[in-house]
Design a protein around this motif. Structure first.
Motif, PDB file in Angstrom:
ATOM      1  N   ASN A 180       0.277   8.107   5.026  1.00 38.31           N
ATOM      2  CA  ASN A 180      -1.290   7.998   5.356  1.00 38.31           C
ATOM      3  C   ASN A 180      -1.513   9.184   6.422  1.00 38.31           C
ATOM      4  O   ASN A 180      -0.795   9.487   7.319  1.00 38.31           O
ATOM      5  N   PHE A 181      -2.673   9.776   6.205  1.00 36.03           N
ATOM      6  CA  PHE A 181      -3.513  10.739   7.188  1.00 36.03           C
ATOM      7  C   PHE A 181      -4.739  10.121   7.710  1.00 36.03           C
ATOM      8  O   PHE A 181      -5.632  10.297   6.843  1.00 36.03           O
ATOM      9  N   GLY A 182      -4.794   9.718   8.848  1.00 35.03           N
ATOM     10  CA  GLY A 182      -5.791   9.053   9.438  1.00 35.03           C
ATOM     11  C   GLY A 182      -5.680   7.523   8.790  1.00 35.03           C
ATOM     12  O   GLY A 182      -5.048   7.268   7.861  1.00 35.03           O
ATOM     13  N   ASP A 183      -6.258   6.516   9.694  1.00 37.64           N
ATOM     14  CA  ASP A 183      -6.131   5.088   9.153  1.00 37.64           C
ATOM     15  C   ASP A 183      -7.454   4.389   8.958  1.00 37.64           C
ATOM     16  O   ASP A 183      -7.466   3.239   8.431  1.00 37.64           O
ATOM     17  N   GLY A 184      -8.658   5.194   9.305  1.00 38.39           N
ATOM     18  CA  GLY A 184      -9.738   4.395   8.811  1.00 38.39           C
ATOM     19  C   GLY A 184     -10.454   3.392   9.967  1.00 38.39           C
ATOM     20  O   GLY A 184     -11.332   2.703   9.739  1.00 38.39           O
ATOM     21  N   ILE A 185      -9.484   3.008  10.961  1.00 39.07           N
ATOM     22  CA  ILE A 185      -9.844   2.035  11.903  1.00 39.07           C
ATOM     23  C   ILE A 185     -11.165   2.350  12.684  1.00 39.07           C
ATOM     24  O   ILE A 185     -11.854   1.301  13.105  1.00 39.07           O
ATOM     25  N   GLN A 186     -11.307   3.562  12.952  1.00 43.33           N
ATOM     26  CA  GLN A 186     -12.500   3.875  13.701  1.00 43.33           C
ATOM     27  C   GLN A 186     -13.786   4.281  12.769  1.00 43.33           C
ATOM     28  O   GLN A 186     -14.540   4.795  13.338  1.00 43.33           O
ATOM     29  N   GLY A 187     -13.621   3.732  11.541  1.00 39.44           N
ATOM     30  CA  GLY A 187     -14.726   4.070  10.685  1.00 39.44           C
ATOM     31  C   GLY A 187     -14.540   5.504  10.080  1.00 39.44           C
ATOM     32  O   GLY A 187     -15.540   5.899   9.350  1.00 39.44           O
ATOM     33  N   ASP A 188     -13.540   6.040  10.276  1.00 37.33           N
ATOM     34  CA  ASP A 188     -13.369   7.466   9.627  1.00 37.33           C
ATOM     35  C   ASP A 188     -12.621   7.398   8.245  1.00 37.33           C
ATOM     36  O   ASP A 188     -12.253   6.345   7.958  1.00 37.33           O
TER      37      ASP A 188
ATOM     38  N   ARG B 246      -4.179  -1.496   2.135  1.00 37.06           N
ATOM     39  CA  ARG B 246      -4.238  -2.206   1.024  1.00 37.06           C
ATOM     40  C   ARG B 246      -3.859  -1.331  -0.306  1.00 37.06           C
ATOM     41  O   ARG B 246      -3.331  -1.772  -1.195  1.00 37.06           O
ATOM     42  N   ARG B 247      -4.642  -0.221  -0.202  1.00 37.45           N
ATOM     43  CA  ARG B 247      -4.114   0.810  -1.326  1.00 37.45           C
ATOM     44  C   ARG B 247      -2.669   1.276  -1.253  1.00 37.45           C
ATOM     45  O   ARG B 247      -2.078   1.356  -2.230  1.00 37.45           O
ATOM     46  N   MET B 248      -1.878   1.491  -0.230  1.00 34.82           N
ATOM     47  CA  MET B 248      -0.744   1.640   0.063  1.00 34.82           C
ATOM     48  C   MET B 248       0.127   0.635  -0.687  1.00 34.82           C
ATOM     49  O   MET B 248       1.147   0.791  -1.477  1.00 34.82           O
TER      50      MET B 248
ATOM     51  N   HIS C 295      -4.268 -11.473  11.504  1.00 38.36           N
ATOM     52  CA  HIS C 295      -3.717 -10.018  11.210  1.00 38.36           C
ATOM     53  C   HIS C 295      -4.757  -8.875  10.292  1.00 38.36           C
ATOM     54  O   HIS C 295      -4.477  -8.910   9.148  1.00 38.36           O
ATOM     55  N   ASN C 296      -5.703  -8.427  10.872  1.00 37.96           N
ATOM     56  CA  ASN C 296      -6.605  -7.674  10.002  1.00 37.96           C
ATOM     57  C   ASN C 296      -6.192  -6.591   9.487  1.00 37.96           C
ATOM     58  O   ASN C 296      -6.997  -6.263   8.385  1.00 37.96           O
ATOM     59  N   LEU C 297      -5.169  -6.058   9.714  1.00 39.18           N
ATOM     60  CA  LEU C 297      -4.771  -4.613   9.209  1.00 39.18           C
ATOM     61  C   LEU C 297      -4.426  -5.156   7.637  1.00 39.18           C
ATOM     62  O   LEU C 297      -4.323  -4.011   7.097  1.00 39.18           O
TER      63      LEU C 297
ATOM     64  N   LEU D 105     -16.236  -3.349  12.266  1.00 33.87           N
ATOM     65  CA  LEU D 105     -14.980  -3.366  12.986  1.00 33.87           C
ATOM     66  C   LEU D 105     -13.923  -3.277  12.174  1.00 33.87           C
ATOM     67  O   LEU D 105     -13.821  -3.882  10.971  1.00 33.87           O
ATOM     68  N   HIS D 106     -13.025  -2.115  12.593  1.00 33.37           N
ATOM     69  CA  HIS D 106     -11.659  -1.973  11.924  1.00 33.37           C
ATOM     70  C   HIS D 106     -11.963  -1.627  10.409  1.00 33.37           C
ATOM     71  O   HIS D 106     -10.969  -1.835   9.545  1.00 33.37           O
ATOM     72  N   GLY D 107     -12.713  -0.540  10.316  1.00 33.50           N
ATOM     73  CA  GLY D 107     -12.884  -0.028   8.982  1.00 33.50           C
ATOM     74  C   GLY D 107     -13.407  -1.128   8.033  1.00 33.50           C
ATOM     75  O   GLY D 107     -13.028  -0.905   6.710  1.00 33.50           O
ATOM     76  N   GLY D 108     -13.892  -2.255   8.467  1.00 34.48           N
ATOM     77  CA  GLY D 108     -14.322  -3.313   7.415  1.00 34.48           C
ATOM     78  C   GLY D 108     -13.468  -4.490   7.183  1.00 34.48           C
ATOM     79  O   GLY D 108     -13.760  -5.463   6.654  1.00 34.48           O
ATOM     80  N   ALA D 109     -12.305  -4.254   7.941  1.00 33.68           N
ATOM     81  CA  ALA D 109     -11.028  -5.035   7.988  1.00 33.68           C
ATOM     82  C   ALA D 109     -11.662  -6.542   8.503  1.00 33.68           C
ATOM     83  O   ALA D 109     -11.295  -7.464   8.007  1.00 33.68           O
ATOM     84  N   ASP D 110     -12.229  -6.474   9.909  1.00 29.34           N
ATOM     85  CA  ASP D 110     -12.652  -7.735  10.398  1.00 29.34           C
ATOM     86  C   ASP D 110     -13.639  -8.587   9.619  1.00 29.34           C
ATOM     87  O   ASP D 110     -13.473  -9.733   9.473  1.00 29.34           O
ATOM     88  N   ALA D 111     -14.623  -7.936   8.854  1.00 35.16           N
ATOM     89  CA  ALA D 111     -15.435  -8.568   8.080  1.00 35.16           C
ATOM     90  C   ALA D 111     -14.665  -9.323   6.719  1.00 35.16           C
ATOM     91  O   ALA D 111     -14.853 -10.673   6.454  1.00 35.16           O
ATOM     92  N   ALA D 112     -13.818  -8.753   6.389  1.00 33.82           N
ATOM     93  CA  ALA D 112     -13.070  -9.011   5.146  1.00 33.82           C
ATOM     94  C   ALA D 112     -12.079 -10.308   5.659  1.00 33.82           C
ATOM     95  O   ALA D 112     -12.035 -11.205   4.804  1.00 33.82           O
TER      96      ALA D 112
END
Length: 391
Positions: free
Chosen positions: A286-294, A130-132, A121-123, A325-332
């Motif tokens: 949240n506005f935008g989720d960062g999954i695409q690296g944004d 995590r900030r929320m 569950h990478n999200l 991948l997934h805004g750094g979530a996969d690496a973590a």
């Protein structure tokens, strides 16, 4: 410590997450299995030097410390049980399984053998979420009373309606397959698990599309993905069988009294998730989720009543973290798994929470297909719950 010896079962669309485990001095992928010749070829390319097999059973002789199970969802259970019985730590891609009984069998096997079990569950590692969660813990909106999630699945036609995902037999439904991520996050932000659920939905766009000529054997989503096709009804090459919903709405009551909603649409022009958390002293979104690296942004309103205000009382930009991948979530996620294999200890998503996300998806799908009848979510076996030390 010596390098962890890692295996990979299923070298397909999600194989990229396993490449993150190749860390000299820490871990190395040494064994792979895939029944598809393309998967075996990719294994040789991605994990040069690793033994490559056609079945997971052959991997048992490769003296593994841990294994990634990255097969299609309906094929998770057998290899997971196989490696748990062999004492090999398991990372299984979400969802844990496509049914509650299989999830409970996996949890029981992990409890019986004492083998470490980890669900992808990478999200829970996504920076904006995590900030929320941290803001909730800090009390900036008071006590959580409701969590809403809207998932705009802009690429849903390409991702889920041209291959095995389109069939109930392989997924139960997209409220489980795609929704397990979001239902887990809703539970995490709310601090509880769904116990009563009702849902509505249907196959509202892709069911009327007659272009069912797809033959996905040996092919993957990247082979046909084309963001230029619009509107969604213009897609070609859909799966011959489509019996999952493309629009779903869910309401749930959690065991701590929080009320939640989840909405999923597979033909929106945009692709992102929006979470709204309402407490008794404010709300955030949240506005935008960062999954695409944004970049993403969290806005909090908590300093008094007003009319519409686009800006919050707190406006927190959330840049993506390095790691791809997934805004750094996969690496973590992989870092956490390797630490868990080597040392044990607490993890961000317990197997119990992963099971509860599947159970909520199953119950929501059952309710939806019965016209919105409320469905009770069965609890986890108390003995298993005690073993995992999670509620």
């Amino acid at each position: 410590m010596p390098e962890l010896r890692i295996g990979v079962v299923g070298v397909g669309q999600r194989a990229g997450v396993a490449t993150l485990a190749n860390r000299p001095g820490t871990a190395r992928v040494v064994s792979c299995a895939d029944p598809d010749p393309r998967g075996r070829a990719d294994a040789a390319r991605l994990f040069g030097g690793a033994a490559v097999h056609s079945s997971s059973e052959e991997m048992l002789a490769d003296e593994l410390d841990a294994v990634f199970v990255l097969t299609p969802d309906q094929a998770h259970t057998a290899p997971v049980l196989e490696f748990l019985a062999a004492g090999v730590a398991v990372f299984v891609e979400k969802p844990l399984a496509i049914g509650i009984e299989d999830c409970d069998a996996i949890l029981a096997a992990a409890a019986k053998t004492g083998t470490r079990l980890f669900v992808g569950h990478n999200l829970r590692h996504l920076p904006v979420l995590r900030r929320m969660r941290a803001l909730i813990d800090e009390g900036v909106i008071g006590r959580v009373k409701s969590v809403w999630c809207r998932h705009f699945v802009g690429h849903g036609g390409d991702y889920y309606f041209k291959d095995w995902h389109a069939e109930r037999a392989n997924t139960t439904g997209l409220l489980l397959q795609k929704g397990a991520h979001d239902l887990d996050v809703v539970h995490w932000l709310a601090g509880g698990f769904s116990r009563r659920i009702t849902g509505l939905g249907g196959l509202t766009v892709y069911g009327a599309n007659p272009r069912r000529e797809a033959d996905a054997a040996g092919r993957r989503m990247t082979d046909w993905f084309d963001r230029s096709v619009w509107p969604p009804s213009a897609l070609t090459g859909l799966n011959p069988v489509i019996d999952v919903e493309d629009l779903s709405l869910v309401l749930s009551e959690l065991d701590n009294g929080v009320l939640a909603s989840y909405q999923q649409c597979h033909y929106t022009p945009d692709y992102w998730r929006n979470y709204t958390v309402i407490g008794d002293e404010g709300r955030m979104e949240n506005f935008g989720d960062g999954i695409q690296g944004d970049d993403a942004l969290i806005r909090v309103w908590n300093r008094g009543r007003s009319g519409y205000r686009a800006e919050g009382d707190l406006n927190l930009p959330i840049p993506p973290e390095p790691g791809g991948l997934h805004g750094g979530a996969d690496a973590a996620l992989v870092t956490e798994f390797l630490r868990f294999v080597a040392e044990g200890g607490a993890i961000e998503t317990s197997p119990v929470a992963a099971r509860e996300a599947v159970a909520a998806g199953v119950a929501a799908t059952e309710s939806l297909r019965s016209g919105g009848r409320p469905v009770e979510v069965p609890p986890v076996d108390p003995a298993v719950l005690r073993y995992f030390g999670a509620a």
